[in-house]
Design a protein around this motif. Sequence first.
Motif: not given
Length: 319
Positions: A185, A191, A221-222, A224, A228-229, A235, A240, A242, A245-246
């Motif tokens: 992340a 985000e 991904d980003g 974030l 959200n990460a 999430v 989101i 992805s 994410a999470g």
Amino acid sequence: MAEAIVSKIHRHEKYERLVAAAQRLSPLPTAVAQPCDESSLRGAIEARDAGLITPILVGPKAKMIEIARTIGLNLDGLEIIDVPHSHAAAAKAVDVVRSGKAELLMKGSLHSDELLGAVTSRETGLRTERRISHVFVMDVPTHSQTLFVTDAAVNIAPDLMAKRDIVQNAIDLYTALGLGKPKVAILSAVETVTTAIPSTIEAAALCKMADRGQITGGELDGPLAFDNAISLTAVRVKGIKSPVAGHAQILVVPDLEAGNMLAKNLTFISNADAAGIVLGARVPIILTSRADNVRTRLASCAVAKLLAYSRRANAPIRA
């Protein structure tokens, strides 16, 4: 009942697995620069006694012997290289590594900048083509996965290409430990990409660099936000879509200030331990703090040792 719950929450099984994996391998010779206070000298000796490293102590010999005598540590059988002060200890410890006598470098009671200055010397250091960066390998008792936070100790305000190396160093470490393909992340405050927050633009660029093969081995991904990460609830609320994410395992912060605050929040509010390692040099560098407890010091040595063995074999070491 309450005590049982607290006990379960505060256990550090993730670090225990790392240390156990490292203990299955032979100790590695480790140049310890200026272990001239109780915590740094004790950390090196405890790592020796745990079967993780074979310390080569570099610093004022009389001072180290006196500290050991005062606190009851046994230095029998250890090589001690006598130098007059911390600057000389940093240079000599690096030289010991360059000569092939040591496969790891460990920080003692000198300042990090002093050791890293010797490491990054163009003529006598341990530089590679990769930017040097730091990773906190964090065991957060209330979180299911080990979290890698980078860079919170070396690069103050890295530009895009420095961040590329920071990300790649962390991915390579995660992979070398046999943990699989990491979800990475790239953190910011939000985000969405916005010109008002430059780190969101860099996050998007890093993800595109991964798409084009400029960063390999991880799923990025980003931007974030932190929630959200790591939080599936956040999430879902924000809708989101992805795979990262999470579920993030590597958290790449915008700058050192953000990373330092994040790591210390996790340490002091969530009872996390933060093992420190510097990457991008010829050998792993164990970067511990005077405030680190025994578990954290052993974990730092274990991570560095596993990485060194992985490089030897050119294959992951299963932790």
